[in-house]
Design an enzyme around this catalytic site. Structure first.
Site, PDB file in Angstrom:
ATOM      1  N   ASN A 147       0.844  -1.200   0.000  1.00 10.68           N
ATOM      2  CA  ASN A 147       0.000   0.000   0.000  1.00 10.68           C
ATOM      3  C   ASN A 147       0.877   1.248   0.000  1.00 10.68           C
ATOM      4  O   ASN A 147       0.564   2.236   0.660  1.00 10.68           O
ATOM      5  CB  ASN A 147      -0.930  -0.029   1.227  1.00 10.68           C
ATOM      6  CG  ASN A 147      -2.034   0.997   1.131  1.00 10.68           C
ATOM      7  OD1 ASN A 147      -2.416   1.406   0.035  1.00 10.68           O
ATOM      8  ND2 ASN A 147      -2.540   1.436   2.259  1.00 10.68           N
TER       9      ASN A 147
ATOM     10  N   ASN B 170      -2.379 -11.395   8.915  1.00 10.35           N
ATOM     11  CA  ASN B 170      -1.317 -10.429   8.615  1.00 10.35           C
ATOM     12  C   ASN B 170      -0.965  -9.569   9.833  1.00 10.35           C
ATOM     13  O   ASN B 170       0.202  -9.475  10.222  1.00 10.35           O
ATOM     14  CB  ASN B 170      -1.763  -9.550   7.448  1.00 10.35           C
ATOM     15  CG  ASN B 170      -0.659  -8.611   7.009  1.00 10.35           C
ATOM     16  OD1 ASN B 170       0.343  -9.040   6.466  1.00 10.35           O
ATOM     17  ND2 ASN B 170      -0.825  -7.336   7.300  1.00 10.35           N
TER      18      ASN B 170
ATOM     19  N   SER C  16      -4.388   1.920  17.707  1.00 10.28           N
ATOM     20  CA  SER C  16      -5.422   2.850  17.242  1.00 10.28           C
ATOM     21  C   SER C  16      -6.423   3.134  18.351  1.00 10.28           C
ATOM     22  O   SER C  16      -6.709   2.258  19.183  1.00 10.28           O
ATOM     23  CB  SER C  16      -6.142   2.193  16.059  1.00 10.28           C
ATOM     24  OG  SER C  16      -7.350   2.859  15.788  1.00 10.28           O
TER      25      SER C  16
ATOM     26  N   TYR D  46     -10.317  -5.409  11.873  1.00 14.44           N
ATOM     27  CA  TYR D  46      -9.154  -4.512  11.924  1.00 14.44           C
ATOM     28  C   TYR D  46      -8.931  -4.049  13.373  1.00 14.44           C
ATOM     29  O   TYR D  46      -7.831  -4.160  13.921  1.00 14.44           O
ATOM     30  CB  TYR D  46      -9.355  -3.299  11.001  1.00 14.44           C
ATOM     31  CG  TYR D  46      -8.511  -2.122  11.397  1.00 14.44           C
ATOM     32  CD1 TYR D  46      -7.155  -2.102  11.119  1.00 14.44           C
ATOM     33  CD2 TYR D  46      -9.057  -1.037  12.093  1.00 14.44           C
ATOM     34  CE1 TYR D  46      -6.364  -1.046  11.525  1.00 14.44           C
ATOM     35  CE2 TYR D  46      -8.277   0.022  12.498  1.00 14.44           C
ATOM     36  CZ  TYR D  46      -6.926   0.022  12.217  1.00 14.44           C
ATOM     37  OH  TYR D  46      -6.145   1.060  12.640  1.00 14.44           O
TER      38      TYR D  46
ATOM     39  N   LYS E  38      -5.881  -4.988  16.409  1.00 10.03           N
ATOM     40  CA  LYS E  38      -5.086  -4.062  17.239  1.00 10.03           C
ATOM     41  C   LYS E  38      -5.209  -4.446  18.711  1.00 10.03           C
ATOM     42  O   LYS E  38      -4.222  -4.427  19.461  1.00 10.03           O
ATOM     43  CB  LYS E  38      -5.544  -2.622  17.021  1.00 10.03           C
ATOM     44  CG  LYS E  38      -5.248  -2.070  15.633  1.00 10.03           C
ATOM     45  CD  LYS E  38      -3.760  -1.919  15.382  1.00 10.03           C
ATOM     46  CE  LYS E  38      -3.461  -1.312  14.020  1.00 10.03           C
ATOM     47  NZ  LYS E  38      -2.039  -1.396  13.649  1.00 10.03           N
TER      48      LYS E  38
ATOM     49  N   LEU F  41     -12.303  10.261   5.978  1.00  9.58           N
ATOM     50  CA  LEU F  41     -12.863  11.558   5.616  1.00  9.58           C
ATOM     51  C   LEU F  41     -11.898  12.464   4.839  1.00  9.58           C
ATOM     52  O   LEU F  41     -12.267  12.979   3.770  1.00  9.58           O
ATOM     53  CB  LEU F  41     -13.352  12.266   6.893  1.00  9.58           C
ATOM     54  CG  LEU F  41     -13.989  13.631   6.705  1.00  9.58           C
ATOM     55  CD1 LEU F  41     -15.200  13.556   5.788  1.00  9.58           C
ATOM     56  CD2 LEU F  41     -14.378  14.230   8.056  1.00  9.58           C
TER      57      LEU F  41
ATOM     58  N   ARG G 204     -23.108   5.948   9.165  1.00  6.46           N
ATOM     59  CA  ARG G 204     -22.351   4.763   8.735  1.00  6.46           C
ATOM     60  C   ARG G 204     -22.358   3.740   9.876  1.00  6.46           C
ATOM     61  O   ARG G 204     -22.029   4.092  11.021  1.00  6.46           O
ATOM     62  CB  ARG G 204     -20.913   5.181   8.408  1.00  6.46           C
ATOM     63  CG  ARG G 204     -20.032   4.053   7.919  1.00  6.46           C
ATOM     64  CD  ARG G 204     -18.690   4.572   7.433  1.00  6.46           C
ATOM     65  NE  ARG G 204     -17.906   5.193   8.490  1.00  6.46           N
ATOM     66  CZ  ARG G 204     -16.678   5.700   8.315  1.00  6.46           C
ATOM     67  NH1 ARG G 204     -16.117   5.662   7.106  1.00  6.46           N
ATOM     68  NH2 ARG G 204     -16.025   6.252   9.302  1.00  6.46           N
TER      69      ARG G 204
HETATM   70  C1  UD1 Z   1     -11.841   5.020  10.964  1.00  4.91           C
HETATM   71  C2  UD1 Z   1     -12.055   3.639  11.517  1.00  4.91           C
HETATM   72  C3  UD1 Z   1     -11.042   3.387  12.590  1.00  4.91           C
HETATM   73  C4  UD1 Z   1      -9.635   3.555  12.029  1.00  4.91           C
HETATM   74  C5  UD1 Z   1      -9.501   4.930  11.396  1.00  4.91           C
HETATM   75  C6  UD1 Z   1      -8.181   5.019  10.668  1.00  4.91           C
HETATM   76  C7  UD1 Z   1     -14.436   3.142  11.229  1.00  4.91           C
HETATM   77  C8  UD1 Z   1     -15.738   2.892  11.906  1.00  4.91           C
HETATM   78  N1  UD1 Z   1     -13.401   3.500  12.023  1.00  4.91           N
HETATM   79  O1  UD1 Z   1     -12.041   5.973  12.007  1.00  4.91           O
HETATM   80  O2  UD1 Z   1     -11.193   2.081  13.097  1.00  4.91           O
HETATM   81  O3  UD1 Z   1      -8.673   3.407  13.047  1.00  4.91           O
HETATM   82  O4  UD1 Z   1     -10.539   5.153  10.454  1.00  4.91           O
HETATM   83  O5  UD1 Z   1      -7.952   6.317  10.235  1.00  4.91           O
HETATM   84  O6  UD1 Z   1     -14.334   3.027  10.027  1.00  4.91           O
HETATM   85  N2  UD1 Z   1     -17.208  10.612   7.427  1.00  4.91           N
HETATM   86  C9  UD1 Z   1     -18.159  11.147   6.583  1.00  4.91           C
HETATM   87  N3  UD1 Z   1     -18.063  10.883   5.241  1.00  4.91           N
HETATM   88  C10 UD1 Z   1     -17.058  10.112   4.723  1.00  4.91           C
HETATM   89  C11 UD1 Z   1     -16.081   9.567   5.590  1.00  4.91           C
HETATM   90  C12 UD1 Z   1     -16.196   9.840   6.944  1.00  4.91           C
HETATM   91  O7  UD1 Z   1     -19.074  11.842   7.021  1.00  4.91           O
HETATM   92  O8  UD1 Z   1     -17.024   9.900   3.493  1.00  4.91           O
HETATM   93  C13 UD1 Z   1     -17.275  10.920   8.882  1.00  4.91           C
HETATM   94  C14 UD1 Z   1     -17.418   9.715   9.790  1.00  4.91           C
HETATM   95  O9  UD1 Z   1     -18.775   9.386   9.997  1.00  4.91           O
HETATM   96  C15 UD1 Z   1     -16.699  10.198  11.055  1.00  4.91           C
HETATM   97  C16 UD1 Z   1     -15.618  11.144  10.515  1.00  4.91           C
HETATM   98  O10 UD1 Z   1     -16.039  11.518   9.213  1.00  4.91           O
HETATM   99  O11 UD1 Z   1     -17.574  10.957  11.846  1.00  4.91           O
HETATM  100  C17 UD1 Z   1     -14.249  10.486  10.425  1.00  4.91           C
HETATM  101  O12 UD1 Z   1     -14.348   9.268   9.687  1.00  4.91           O
HETATM  102  P1  UD1 Z   1     -13.054   8.445   9.230  1.00  4.91           P
HETATM  103  O13 UD1 Z   1     -12.065   9.343   8.593  1.00  4.91           O
HETATM  104  O14 UD1 Z   1     -13.527   7.269   8.424  1.00  4.91           O
HETATM  105  O15 UD1 Z   1     -12.393   7.950  10.597  1.00  4.91           O
HETATM  106  P2  UD1 Z   1     -13.044   7.145  11.832  1.00  4.91           P
HETATM  107  O16 UD1 Z   1     -14.370   6.601  11.504  1.00  4.91           O
HETATM  108  O17 UD1 Z   1     -12.943   8.005  13.029  1.00  4.91           O
END
Ligand code: UD1
Length: 333
Positions: A35, A100, A125, A149, A153, A200, A290
């Site tokens: 990756n 892994n 994490s 995942y 951890k 995000l 989600r």
């Molecule tokens: C996620 C993982 C977490 C991991 C981390 C790594 C989940 C449930 N958790 O954390 O286990 O350690 O990534 O970085 O997947 N959001 C949106 N739209 C999007 C993407 C995200 O609204 O397209 C929101 C989510 O609902 C959340 C926030 O943005 O409130 C952050 O999301 P994200 O970046 O995926 O991180 P986590 O969910 O906190």
């Protein structure tokens, strides 16, 4: 010190190696490039002006290969970052994730014993806290994770804890990351997700560039400041410096530290800051929550501050600016 960095070419690894070199250490990277991209190594050399990196394109779970690497090099410490990290993929491929991520931890732990390496820093994490209420403290009983995942951890942490119980002379530090974002200020290294991102910030940058039409905001009815999810975003350069501080401050036994800023930022706040700082629009729509998401997650950062004197320095503005700079630079190269 000669530090073996597993996963040293990845998003976090490349920033950790940069900080190690800047501090005068030598890096021995083991990364299978599953990756990440080999060009990152030249970029680290460019940023640091140093070339004391030894690179092995190998899989950490290959015990014979790891023995060979440890036999050939005098290794003083290990920073173990290699692992699969996609939550969604871990649900559909649980065995891949367990095999892994857990095997990698076991094999590196075995190397510590066989080759007398006392210093070990492990990348964990905040996901291990499950649905516990923020601010999250290292001494909390862990919550239940919702995916393989996260569970990988939790299990890796337990393995390291049992290892230290059995071998008290080891010095092990577990770092629980909150939400790492941003990129090096040079724009040369950063996060380059393959395919459509789940997290995000990478998603926002792809919408900002026009490669994706709009951001989907997962829920605006949480019990938070504005209804959207709140997270503790931490700049990857701060995070990398946290590894250096943890390595140099290792003490006998097991230590666990949060790496966050201690501040929560909502999805709306992050989007607004990205638009304002970078002067670019982020079209979005509100969709269903989600599955597996929690409302709020942020760190209590007092432990690492009190014990090692580390705290995050960079702001949300720095994070969105650096994420966008890296993304835009990749597109123009
Ligand atoms: C996620 C993982 C977490 C991991 C981390 C790594 C989940 C449930 N958790 O954390 O286990 O350690 O990534 O970085 O997947 N959001 C949106 N739209 C999007 C993407 C995200 O609204 O397209 C929101 C989510 O609902 C959340 C926030 O943005 O409130 C952050 O999301 P994200 O970046 O995926 O991180 P986590 O969910 O906190």
């Amino acid at each position: 010190m000669n530090i073996l960095v597993s996963g040293g070419v990845g998003f976090i690894g490349s920033h950790v190696v940069t900080e190690l070199l800047n501090a005068g250490h030598n890096a021995i990277i083991v990364d299978d490039l599953s990756n990440s991209e080999i060009t990152t190594i030249d970029r680290i050399k460019q940023i640091t002006g140093k070339s004391n990196i030894l690179f092995y394109q190998e899989d950490v779970t290959n015990e014979a290969t790891m023995k060979d690497i440890f036999s050939k090099n005098q290794i003083d410490g290990i920073i173990h970052l290699a692992g699969y990290k996609s939550v969604g993929e871990s649900v559909s491929k649980p065995l891949l994730y367990y095999q892994n991520n857990i095997l990698a931890t076991i094999i590196l732990a075995k190397m510590c014993l066989e080759f007398n390496v006392a210093n070990f820093v492990f990348s964990s994490s905040a996901t291990v806290y499950g649905d516990k209420l923020s601010p999250l403290r290292e001494d909390m009983v862990l919550g239940s994770t919702t995916n393989p995942y996260g569970e990988s951890k939790v299990i890796s942490e337990k393995i390291l804890s049992d290892l230290v119980d059995a071998h008290p002379s080891l010095k092990v530090s577990i770092l629980r990351y909150f939400n790492p974002v941003g990129a090096h200020s040079s724009g040369l290294i950063g996060e380059k997700p393959k395919g459509i991102p789940n997290n995000l910030m990478p998603y926002i940058t792809m919408v900002a560039s026009g490669q994706l039409d709009q951001l989907k905001i997962f829920g605006d009815d949480y019990d938070t400041v504005d209804g959207s999810g709140v997270r503790d975003y931490i700049h990857v350069v701060d995070l990398a410096k946290g590894h250096l501080v943890a390595l140099e401050g290792l003490k006998q036994g097991l230590s666990i530290y949060n790496l966050g800023t201690g501040r929560g930022t909502s999805v709306f706040e992050l989007v607004e800051t990205f638009q304002r700082v970078n002067q670019v629009g982020i079209p979005y729509q509100i969709v269903e929550r989600r599955p597996g998401d929690i409302a709020t997650c942020y760190a209590d950062t007092s432990k690492i501050k009190n014990e090692l004197g580390w705290e995050a320095k960079l702001s949300i503005e720095d994070m969105v600016r650096d994420s966008w700079r890296f993304f835009a630079k990749q597109e123009s190269d």
